[in-house]
Design a protein around this motif. Structure first.
Motif, PDB file in Angstrom:
ATOM      1  N   LEU A  25      24.624 -44.103 -66.374  1.00 25.87           N
ATOM      2  CA  LEU A  25      23.635 -43.073 -66.101  1.00 25.87           C
ATOM      3  C   LEU A  25      23.620 -42.022 -67.200  1.00 25.87           C
ATOM      4  O   LEU A  25      22.555 -41.574 -67.627  1.00 25.87           O
ATOM      5  N   ALA A  26      24.795 -41.636 -67.688  1.00 27.77           N
ATOM      6  CA  ALA A  26      24.874 -40.629 -68.747  1.00 27.77           C
ATOM      7  C   ALA A  26      24.207 -41.121 -70.026  1.00 27.77           C
ATOM      8  O   ALA A  26      23.471 -40.374 -70.678  1.00 27.77           O
ATOM      9  N   VAL A  27      24.446 -42.380 -70.387  1.00 22.68           N
ATOM     10  CA  VAL A  27      23.802 -42.949 -71.580  1.00 22.68           C
ATOM     11  C   VAL A  27      22.287 -42.981 -71.385  1.00 22.68           C
ATOM     12  O   VAL A  27      21.521 -42.569 -72.263  1.00 22.68           O
ATOM     13  N   ALA A  28      21.850 -43.468 -70.225  1.00 26.57           N
ATOM     14  CA  ALA A  28      20.412 -43.592 -69.957  1.00 26.57           C
ATOM     15  C   ALA A  28      19.732 -42.222 -69.894  1.00 26.57           C
ATOM     16  O   ALA A  28      18.643 -42.040 -70.447  1.00 26.57           O
ATOM     17  N   GLU A  29      20.370 -41.256 -69.244  1.00 33.49           N
ATOM     18  CA  GLU A  29      19.767 -39.923 -69.101  1.00 33.49           C
ATOM     19  C   GLU A  29      19.554 -39.251 -70.446  1.00 33.49           C
ATOM     20  O   GLU A  29      18.547 -38.584 -70.661  1.00 33.49           O
ATOM     21  N   LEU A  57      34.712 -35.853 -68.839  1.00 28.43           N
ATOM     22  CA  LEU A  57      34.890 -36.527 -70.127  1.00 28.43           C
ATOM     23  C   LEU A  57      34.021 -37.782 -70.224  1.00 28.43           C
ATOM     24  O   LEU A  57      33.369 -38.013 -71.237  1.00 28.43           O
ATOM     25  N   VAL A  58      33.997 -38.575 -69.164  1.00 28.22           N
ATOM     26  CA  VAL A  58      33.160 -39.788 -69.141  1.00 28.22           C
ATOM     27  C   VAL A  58      31.689 -39.411 -69.313  1.00 28.22           C
ATOM     28  O   VAL A  58      30.965 -40.030 -70.099  1.00 28.22           O
ATOM     29  N   ALA A  59      31.245 -38.380 -68.600  1.00 30.07           N
ATOM     30  CA  ALA A  59      29.851 -37.938 -68.705  1.00 30.07           C
ATOM     31  C   ALA A  59      29.539 -37.444 -70.113  1.00 30.07           C
ATOM     32  O   ALA A  59      28.468 -37.724 -70.659  1.00 30.07           O
ATOM     33  N   THR A  60      30.476 -36.732 -70.726  1.00 35.58           N
ATOM     34  CA  THR A  60      30.274 -36.236 -72.086  1.00 35.58           C
ATOM     35  C   THR A  60      30.150 -37.386 -73.068  1.00 35.58           C
ATOM     36  O   THR A  60      29.221 -37.419 -73.893  1.00 35.58           O
ATOM     37  N   ILE A  61      31.063 -38.337 -72.997  1.00 36.04           N
ATOM     38  CA  ILE A  61      31.009 -39.498 -73.891  1.00 36.04           C
ATOM     39  C   ILE A  61      29.692 -40.252 -73.702  1.00 36.04           C
ATOM     40  O   ILE A  61      29.018 -40.608 -74.672  1.00 36.04           O
TER      41      ILE A  61
END
Length: 193
Positions: A25-29, A57-61
């Motif tokens: 989701l973070a990559v797509a967003e 950290l996962v969301a940041t990466i």
């Protein structure tokens, strides 16, 4: 409506694959998807406050990786499509002036865009289209998104239990507030760009 969505999100947040869903989701967003990372990140932090910093950290990466993807789209595809149109309408010089301005203030634009409700994908695409230095973009993205998620992690690791109770008691209001924040981000883009 919000109750069912909240229940589904909390189920997803508790699943054993939740971290991978968060990363995806973070990559797509950051590159194309209109749903903010917090839609999954916050429920995951509510569900497991002890993992809030790891999840941040996962969301940041993920958002930095997605940001680089959006940057590449802006760099390679927008130029190929937009440049002939700009030349046809006589805006090539104005575009060059704007690109120079973006390169002077670009780091501040990325810092603000990564930290505010303005959809981050717009910042990533614009940074690529304006040829902002990739390393400046990556550093500013990591700082702004990392700081945003770190603040959320700090608040939720300390206050997750009372905040979760408050959100669950006022779920419709909380859902509407998130919807208003999303719309405000799009209005801000329209107003400022």
């Amino acid at each position: 409506m919000f109750e069912r969505l909240y229940a589904r999100t909390m189920d997803l947040a508790a699943s054993r694959h939740a971290v991978w869903w968060l990363l995806a989701l973070a990559v797509a967003e950051a590159s194309f998807f209109p749903v903010p990372v917090e839609a999954l990140l916050l429920p995951m932090m509510f569900a497991t406050p002890s993992r809030a910093w790891f999840l941040a950290l996962v969301a940041t990466i993920g958002t930095v990786v997605g940001g680089v993807t959006g940057y590449a789209v802006g760099l390679f595809l927008l130029d190929a499509v937009a440049w002939p149109v700009l030349q046809f309408y006589g805006y090539a010089e104005a575009y060059a002036d704007y690109a120079d301005l973006y390169n002077v203030w670009g780091v501040w634009i990325v810092l603000a865009g990564g930290f505010t409700p303005i959809p981050y994908k717009v910042v990533t695409l614009a940074s690529g289209a304006m040829h902002l230095d990739i390393w400046v973009f990556v550093a500013a993205s990591a700082v702004s998104r990392g700081l945003r998620f770190a603040i959320e992690a700090a608040l939720l690791s300390w206050f997750a239990v009372p905040v979760r109770g408050l959100v669950e008691r006022h779920l419709t209001l909380a859902g509407l507030a998130m919807l208003v924040a999303l719309v405000a981000g799009f209005v801000a883009i329209k107003w400022f760009l």
